[in-house]
Structures are given as C-alpha cells and as structure tokens.
Design a protein around this motif. Structure first.
Motif, PDB file in Angstrom:
ATOM      1  N   ARG A   1      42.751  35.762 103.586  1.00 40.68           N
ATOM      2  CA  ARG A   1      41.284  35.845 103.570  1.00 40.68           C
ATOM      3  C   ARG A   1      40.804  37.059 104.356  1.00 40.68           C
ATOM      4  N   MET A   2      41.487  37.368 105.462  1.00 38.40           N
ATOM      5  CA  MET A   2      41.096  38.536 106.244  1.00 38.40           C
ATOM      6  C   MET A   2      41.244  39.807 105.425  1.00 38.40           C
ATOM      7  N   ALA A   3      42.370  39.900 104.683  1.00 40.65           N
ATOM      8  CA  ALA A   3      42.570  41.073 103.829  1.00 40.65           C
ATOM      9  C   ALA A   3      41.478  41.156 102.780  1.00 40.65           C
ATOM     10  N   GLY A   4      41.117  39.989 102.191  1.00 36.58           N
ATOM     11  CA  GLY A   4      40.056  39.974 101.195  1.00 36.58           C
ATOM     12  C   GLY A   4      38.710  40.349 101.772  1.00 36.58           C
ATOM     13  N   VAL A   5      38.409  39.862 102.965  1.00 33.70           N
ATOM     14  CA  VAL A   5      37.128  40.188 103.616  1.00 33.70           C
ATOM     15  C   VAL A   5      37.031  41.685 103.875  1.00 33.70           C
ATOM     16  N   MET A   6      38.094  42.271 104.431  1.00 30.32           N
ATOM     17  CA  MET A   6      38.072  43.707 104.733  1.00 30.32           C
ATOM     18  C   MET A   6      37.893  44.533 103.471  1.00 30.32           C
ATOM     19  N   ALA A   7      38.619  44.151 102.412  1.00 29.04           N
ATOM     20  CA  ALA A   7      38.509  44.901 101.156  1.00 29.04           C
ATOM     21  C   ALA A   7      37.125  44.735 100.552  1.00 29.04           C
ATOM     22  N   GLY A   8      36.578  43.513 100.591  1.00 26.47           N
ATOM     23  CA  GLY A   8      35.265  43.271 100.020  1.00 26.47           C
ATOM     24  C   GLY A   8      34.170  44.049 100.718  1.00 26.47           C
ATOM     25  N   LEU A   9      34.250  44.117 102.051  1.00 30.17           N
ATOM     26  CA  LEU A   9      33.238  44.871 102.789  1.00 30.17           C
ATOM     27  C   LEU A   9      33.410  46.374 102.586  1.00 30.17           C
ATOM     28  N   ALA A  10      34.657  46.828 102.544  1.00 28.33           N
ATOM     29  CA  ALA A  10      34.880  48.254 102.308  1.00 28.33           C
ATOM     30  C   ALA A  10      34.335  48.676 100.956  1.00 28.33           C
ATOM     31  N   ALA A  11      34.435  47.776  99.975  1.00 25.24           N
ATOM     32  CA  ALA A  11      33.969  48.100  98.622  1.00 25.24           C
ATOM     33  C   ALA A  11      32.452  48.158  98.531  1.00 25.24           C
ATOM     34  N   GLN A  12      31.745  47.683  99.557  1.00 21.28           N
ATOM     35  CA  GLN A  12      30.296  47.805  99.547  1.00 21.28           C
ATOM     36  C   GLN A  12      29.849  49.248  99.745  1.00 21.28           C
ATOM     37  N   ASP A  13      30.735  50.061 100.299  1.00 24.84           N
ATOM     38  CA  ASP A  13      30.444  51.486 100.467  1.00 24.84           C
ATOM     39  C   ASP A  13      31.723  52.249 100.149  1.00 24.84           C
ATOM     40  N   VAL A  14      32.055  52.302  98.866  1.00 23.25           N
ATOM     41  CA  VAL A  14      33.330  52.868  98.439  1.00 23.25           C
ATOM     42  C   VAL A  14      33.467  54.317  98.870  1.00 23.25           C
ATOM     43  N   ARG A  15      32.396  55.121  98.632  1.00 23.06           N
ATOM     44  CA  ARG A  15      32.492  56.535  99.000  1.00 23.06           C
ATOM     45  C   ARG A  15      32.667  56.687 100.511  1.00 23.06           C
ATOM     46  N   GLY A  16      31.956  55.898 101.278  1.00 23.16           N
ATOM     47  CA  GLY A  16      32.096  55.971 102.729  1.00 23.16           C
ATOM     48  C   GLY A  16      33.479  55.571 103.182  1.00 23.16           C
ATOM     49  N   PHE A  17      34.037  54.557 102.525  1.00 26.51           N
ATOM     50  CA  PHE A  17      35.379  54.109 102.889  1.00 26.51           C
ATOM     51  C   PHE A  17      36.423  55.172 102.580  1.00 26.51           C
ATOM     52  N   LEU A  18      36.325  55.770 101.392  1.00 28.38           N
ATOM     53  CA  LEU A  18      37.319  56.750 100.982  1.00 28.38           C
ATOM     54  C   LEU A  18      37.254  58.025 101.812  1.00 28.38           C
ATOM     55  N   SER A  19      36.097  58.342 102.328  1.00 28.78           N
ATOM     56  CA  SER A  19      35.961  59.569 103.102  1.00 28.78           C
ATOM     57  C   SER A  19      35.980  59.336 104.600  1.00 28.78           C
ATOM     58  N   ALA A  20      36.144  58.084 105.015  1.00 31.94           N
ATOM     59  CA  ALA A  20      36.131  57.778 106.447  1.00 31.94           C
ATOM     60  C   ALA A  20      37.396  58.294 107.108  1.00 31.94           C
ATOM     61  N   PRO A  21      37.286  58.776 108.355  1.00 30.59           N
ATOM     62  CA  PRO A  21      38.485  59.230 109.071  1.00 30.59           C
ATOM     63  C   PRO A  21      39.356  58.057 109.466  1.00 30.59           C
ATOM     64  N   LEU A  22      40.661  58.295 109.482  1.00 30.58           N
ATOM     65  CA  LEU A  22      41.607  57.282 109.952  1.00 30.58           C
ATOM     66  C   LEU A  22      41.848  57.481 111.440  1.00 30.58           C
ATOM     67  N   THR A  23      41.905  56.383 112.178  1.00 34.21           N
ATOM     68  CA  THR A  23      42.158  56.453 113.610  1.00 34.21           C
ATOM     69  C   THR A  23      43.525  55.871 113.899  1.00 34.21           C
ATOM     70  N   SER A  24      43.829  55.766 115.186  1.00 36.32           N
ATOM     71  CA  SER A  24      45.125  55.215 115.575  1.00 36.32           C
ATOM     72  C   SER A  24      45.158  53.727 115.333  1.00 36.32           C
ATOM     73  N   GLY A  25      46.362  53.150 115.476  1.00 31.47           N
ATOM     74  CA  GLY A  25      46.577  51.769 115.049  1.00 31.47           C
ATOM     75  C   GLY A  25      45.957  50.719 115.930  1.00 31.47           C
ATOM     76  N   ALA A  26      45.688  49.587 115.327  1.00 29.82           N
ATOM     77  CA  ALA A  26      45.295  48.412 116.098  1.00 29.82           C
ATOM     78  C   ALA A  26      46.457  48.016 116.988  1.00 29.82           C
ATOM     79  N   THR A  27      46.148  47.569 118.181  1.00 30.28           N
ATOM     80  CA  THR A  27      47.188  47.260 119.150  1.00 30.28           C
ATOM     81  C   THR A  27      47.281  45.766 119.372  1.00 30.28           C
TER      82      THR A  27
END
Length: 733
Positions: free
Chosen positions: A84-110
């Motif tokens: 469900r967490m994976a689905g939630v993250m994907a669903g919210l990211a898809a609300q702003d597809v262009r923003g998601f695809l162009s967003a910078p990647l940061t370092s990993g979750a710890t």
C-alpha cells in the motif's frame, strides 16, 4: 483456447478493470494540490503543504486497504502495508507527473537500529552530495516531448502496478522481504548502533597509527576474554630491588604473566615469613605511569590464600634433589583472610588449616617436571593426603603483609584400591620419611585494590555507529506496445502483463542474490578462523554476528540404504532433516546469532526462525503428513521452494526474524530485504524507425540487499537414483 481459459482471462481482466476504476475514483476524490504532492519529492516544502501531504497519504492508504483483498493481498500482513505504501507513493507522484520526472534525486532514506532493535527511518541526508561533490541533482528522463494527455490513467496504472509488482513470490519475500524507499531518493542507507569496549590507550609520539583495538560487546558472550574482571588484581612485580621478597629463584623461577590490562609483568611466589608491602610491590609500570602508589591506595577486604608452595629435599641415587610442589588452596575452607576481632580494624588475619592436600600417581612438580624425591608416590600408585597450617596478617590500609608456613606433613596414605596404609611401616612409613624435610616456602594471594582513588579507569565503553549505503538502481524497462490509434480498452491486460513480468524479475533476482551471497561467503569465510573480528562481507549484520558459512555435498545413494521401498521416503526425510539440523545448530553456534538476538531484544530473545530454501522436489521430503519437520526446541522453521532451475538439488539455510515487522524496515536479524522504489507507469507515443506506436512502459527500480552473512548450502546428489534403487531381498528362499 478452452472456454474455461477464456472465462478465467475475462474474470482477471474484469478484476483489473474494477481495480483501475476504484483507484481512479479514489484519486479523483483526493483533491490534492501540487504543493502537497511536492512534499514527496521536493525539499524544503512549507509546513502547511506537508500536513496536507500527510492527510492525503493517509486517506489514499485507507482507500487502497479496502482494495487490497480484491488484488489478492492479505491486509493482515506486513507485506500488505509495504504494498500500500508503494501504491500511495506512486499515486501521489502521478498527480504531478512532470514535477516527479524532473525532480532532483537526493540521498537515500536511512533506516537505523539501536541496541534494543528499535528501527526508525529518516529522510534524505547529504551522503550522495558529499560523494559526488555536487548537489546530487539528477533528473530521471528528459520531458521535452512529453504529452500529459496520453496519461489520464497514469495515476491508477502506477498505483496498481506498484501495489502488485512490489511483491515477490513466497521464496523471494521470505529471504528478501520488500521495503519501500521514497521515490525521490537515490537509495537507502542503513545505520547500526554498536556497543564497543576497549582499553585506555596512549598515542605514539612517532606518529604511527594508534590501534584502539575496540571489541564488540556482543562478541563477549562467546569470548570471555573481551570483558576484563581483574584489572585491579594485585600481582607482585619481581623487580631487581624487590627480589628479596620472593621465593628463591632456584626453587620457582620468575615468570612473565599477561595482565587483563594487556601489560606483561615478571612475577613469582612471595616468600613466607617476609614482611611485605603488598600494595607497593604490585605497582606495575602502567600504574606507576599514572603516579606512584601512595596512601590513597588500599586493598579490598576480600583476600584469599590462593596457592602454597612446598619444597621436599632428599637424596636420590647419591645426589641431593629438591621437589617443589604447588597446591591450589583458593577454594578450600579457611583460606580467606577475615577481620581481626581485636587490634586495628583494618587488620585481616589468616588461620588456614587443612588435611585435604592430595598427591597421587598423576602429580608433578610445579615446573611440570616429574617427581624425584617423591617419586614413590607415582611408582607405588598411592594416594597421599597432606595436612598444612598457614597463618598470616594483612593490613588493608597500609598493605603490610606477612604469611607463615607453620606446618606441612603426611595425614594419610592409601593404596590404589583406597585402603588406608600404616604410616609406621612399609610404603606408608617411606612416604612419611620422604616428607620429613617438607616445608612451606612460598605463597600466592588473590587480592584486589579498592581503586577508590580511581587510579584505574578500567575498560572504556563507547557507542559507535556503522553505516552502509545502497543505491537502488533503475532496472531495464518493460514495455507493452500498441498501435497509436488504439484506445484504452487493452490497458488492463497490458498492465497485468507488466505486473507479471516485474513480479517474475524480482523473484528471479532474489534467487540470484541468494546464490551470489553463498559464493561470496565461500570465498571469504573459513570456519577454522576463530578470531573475534570476521571479514567485512555483505551487510551491517556482520557487526552483530560472526560471518559463518558451511557447505556439504550429500550423496543420497551413500546416505540412504533402505531395506524396502516402503520405507524409502521416510529414510530420505530422516537423512535430509538430520543434515539440516546439524548445519542449523552449527550455524547457530558459530555465528553467535543468539548473542546478537539477545542484545537486540534487550534480554532473552525468542527462538529464531531457520529459513530453508530449496526446490519443490526436495521440499516434499521436509514435511511429514502435512506438518513441518521441526529442528528441535531452539528453532522455528519456514520452508520455501522455487521453480528456478538454479535451486534444483540445493538446500540453503539461514536465519530470519518473522515478528510481523520484517517489511517495516531493514531488520539486522533477518537475512536480507528488497528495496523497492515506486516508479510511474506511463503511456507514451514513441517514434522509432519512422513509425509511431503507443507504449505502456515502466522502468522498475529495486535492489536485493543481503544483511546477514550466515549461510549453509547443501548440495543434494543422486536423489532420483535412490528412489529407483532396487530393494534388498531380505527373504530366504
């Protein structure tokens, strides 16, 4: 194609279509702003946007929970929460597809663990930035020709894809349970908290590197030498100016001993009758470096006569010889010093009297040499009991010490059958005569300094952290192509195909990672290596357990020898389970897994689970009448099998933690995990070779991580030959 197959496919398509509709409706009802969506992949968002993001995430998770059972996901399992967490993250990211695809990647979750096993997750730090020397701004794909009109269902596709594709088969999930990583992160870093112990050190003025020699406290459960108890122990130092206080070196030579502090000092037994300052004479170089022992140093009242040394002189073959025998008196009655009932209250007195000192045919001199004057004890094979009387006094404030060896003599002599011998005739009289010159010449005390002045700090305890970083890579894309004029009627079928392909890929990769771990351990681990520090292989659990690996080829033809075919399956079961049990217990012992589990649980841990991975043919022999063959009271057992041909004929053992939280974060007591980073499924019009097609595509992002370097591999050979073996004819014609 049969009618039943067509109906089944139609039913599956119907379920997928219903799920798409349900997810689409749930997403449309969210009414989420782009500012709130930005909290998923944009740093430094406002507090209001983040609060909105949390609310929207919770609402969407509740909607997906009701849909999980439709997709065949158990809502009670911890894996369901990760899906469900994976689905939630994907669903919210898809609300702003262009923003998601162009967003910078940061370092990993710890993900971090403390000594009690508590786990927590914090978002990005600057690890990747420091590694690259830049600001870690990486874009996923170019978006110049991106057309949002082709992706009206991207959100629903992404939710269902990530909910289902993030789950491996049972084999993969057992060894590598899925853990979801935020899609804006490059990967995941794992930090483990360690409790270390070490001695006080002084730095080298030469500039040479100083070795702190820190040891993990967990290792002390199996290696008692790590934690020191006797650093305040009084050990007389046989310096030149103090030799008069020690026994004659011709009787007992000065020897070097290594103290708990690691310092080597020369010592010997003290001389009876000599008045000695036991505190002053025990000043080692390390103690003196901290200042000369003075009036602030005192003795602990617990003082014991640990050993006495007896010399016996006589003529053997016309030559005078002296035997020196030592007796351990530390655990005998009356060997302790007690407070004097009169005189100074700091005076401790000794009144040691015993008839228990024994010599027999195994007795040797203190040096380890054979008896000379007392050789008849060995040759006549008799048991000799000696009586002794030792008195003394110690002042615990000043350290004034004097011990007197008053008497030593024969109490009784028995023959090899235990019969008492007359001490005035025969062998008994000869033994008494041999001891006529016996005298107590030296002694050892077991005493400790009080250390009330804190002259010694003892061992130092330090909490440290070890971090390991894993970048979760984008894997090869998976694409379903259709003519550009096709509408969305095949979307459900194409999405199902994407999910199936990804599910198989992640499951296959679990087997690949498992076999790679076995190869690495075989290369770097040798069971004969008993040092406390193992090789730096695999994940952070190597700081908690000892890396351990075992391998055995099991030839079933030589292992199983059934008299009749009716018992053959049972014999195969017994042979395999016995081998597994043997390797499981040796892994448990050699890896010191229990010590780590107890430390992580803050006390006594629950029985660990032995994970057994194999192929379906062998798996059937590990169960009997539907019940799992147990490996004893020490373990729970979980058996999983896979059709992957690389596991054919293999049994792989390791340990896992199945407490309902194995998917909640990397558990250092579980073999491994799969980091899944949600990615969007997109429908894109693509031009290739002067033709245009519509492509439903996704590029999954996942990584299998092995935490724990504990593994056993059994190679089962000739199993089919055993089943076809001709039975032995036990009937006589």
């Amino acid at each position: 194609m049969s009618l039943s197959t067509k109906l089944r496919q139609k039913k599956n398509q119907s379920i997928m279509a219903q799920s798409l509709s349900a997810v689409t409706a749930a997403l449309e009802s969210l009414n989420v702003s782009k500012q709130a969506v930005g909290a998923l992949f944009t740093p430094n968002v406002s507090t209001e946007a983040y609060k909105e993001f949390e609310t929207v995430s919770e609402n969407l998770s509740m909607s997906l929970e009701s849909m999980a059972q439709v997709l065949g996901i158990s809502v009670e399992s911890s894996a369901s929460a990760e899906s469900r967490m994976a689905g939630v993250m994907a669903g919210l990211a898809a609300q702003d597809v262009r923003g998601f695809l162009s967003a910078p990647l940061t370092s990993g979750a710890t993900s971090s663990f403390d000594k009690m096993g508590n786990k927590s997750t914090v978002m990005a730090n600057n690890v990747i930035s420091s590694m690259t020397g830049g600001d870690a701004m990486f874009e996923r794909i170019a978006t110049e020709a991106y057309d949002e009109r082709e992706n009206k269902n991207a959100a629903a596709y992404s939710v269902i894809y990530n909910m289902q594709a993030s789950r491996q088969d049972e084999f993969g999930e057992t060894f590598y349970p899925t853990i979801v990583v935020s899609p804006d992160n490059v990967g995941i870093s794992i930090t483990v908290r360690l409790m270390m112990v070490y001695e006080a050190i002084t730095r080298n003025i030469s500039g040479a590197i100083t070795d702190y020699n820190k040891k993990n406290i967990i290792r002390a459960v199996a290696d008692y030498t790590i934690l020191k108890n006797d650093q305040t122990k009084v050990v007389p130092v046989a310096r030149t100016q103090a030799l008069a206080q020690f026994i004659d070196p011709a009787l007992v030579a000065v020897t070097n001993v290594v103290l708990d502090s690691g310092e080597t000092v020369p010592t010997a037994p003290l001389k009876v009758g000599a008045a000695i300052d036991i505190i002053g004479i025990s000043g080692t170089d390390a103690l003196l470096a901290a200042g000369t022992l003075d009036m602030t140093d005192s003795l602990d009242p617990s003082i014991v006569l640990q050993n006495i040394y007896v010399s016996v002189t006589g003529t053997v073959g016309g030559t005078t010889h002296t035997d020196v025998i030592s007796f351990n008196t530390g655990n005998l009655q009356l060997s302790t010093f007690n407070q004097s009932v009169q005189n100074n209250y700091r005076d401790m007195v000794l009144n040691f009297s015993t008839t228990s000192l024994m010599m027999n045919n195994t007795s040797l001199q203190n040096s380890g040499a054979a008896l000379s004057v007392l050789a008849p004890i060995v040759t006549d094979n008799v048991i000799v009991r000696l009586s002794a009387n030792v008195t003394g006094m110690v002042n615990i404030e000043r350290g004034d010490t004097t011990v007197y060896g008053n008497q030593i003599g024969v109490h009784s002599v028995q023959d090899n059958s235990g019969n008492q011998l007359d001490l005035t005739t025969g062998v008994g009289a000869a033994i008494v005569a041999a001891f006529s010159t016996a005298k107590i010449v030296g002694y050892d005390l077991l005493a400790y300094r009080t250390n009330v002045n804190r002259r010694q700090r003892g061992q130092l305890i330090d909490t440290t952290f070890q971090t390991q970083i894993y970048n979760v890579p984008l894997r090869s894309p998976i694409t379903a192509i259709r003519p550009v004029t096709t509408d969305g009627q095949n979307d459900a079928a194409d999405l199902s195909a994407l999910i199936t392909a990804t599910h198989i890929r992640t499951s296959n990769q679990a087997v690949t990672s498992l076999l790679q771990a076995a190869t690495i351990l075989a290369e770097y681990v040798d069971s004969r290596d008993t040092t406390s520090e193992g090789p730096d292989v695999l994940g952070v659990s190597r700081y908690l357990v000892r890396p351990t690996y075992s391998f055995e080829a099991v030839d079933m033809l030589t292992t199983v020898d059934s008299l009749s075919s009716s018992h053959r399956a049972e014999d195969i079961q017994s042979a395999l389970v016995n081998k597994i049990r043997d390797h499981a217990y040796r892994l448990y012992r050699d890896s010191e897994f229990k010590a780590a589990a107890d430390a992580m649980s803050g006390g006594v841990s629950l029985p660990p689970t032995v994970i057994i991975g194999t192929d379906p043919v062998i798996a059937r022999y590990l169960t009997v009448t539907g019940d799992l063959r147990t490996l004893g009271n020490e373990f729970n057992v979980r058996i999983v099998s896979t059709l992957d041909k690389r596991m054919a004929g293999k049994i792989i053992l390791t340990f896992g933690a199945f407490n309902g939280e194995q998917n909640a974060g990397p558990n250092p007591l579980h073999f491994g995990f799969m980091a899944w980073k949600p990615e969007l499924t997109l429908t894109l019009p693509i031009s290739r070779n002067n033709q245009i097609s519509k492509e439903l595509t996704c590029q999954p992002s996942f990584l299998h991580v092995t935490n724990m370097p504990i593994l056993s591999v059994l190679l089962v050979e000739n199993l089919a030959d055993v089943l076809n073996k001709v039975s032995i004819n036990t009937h006589v014609a």
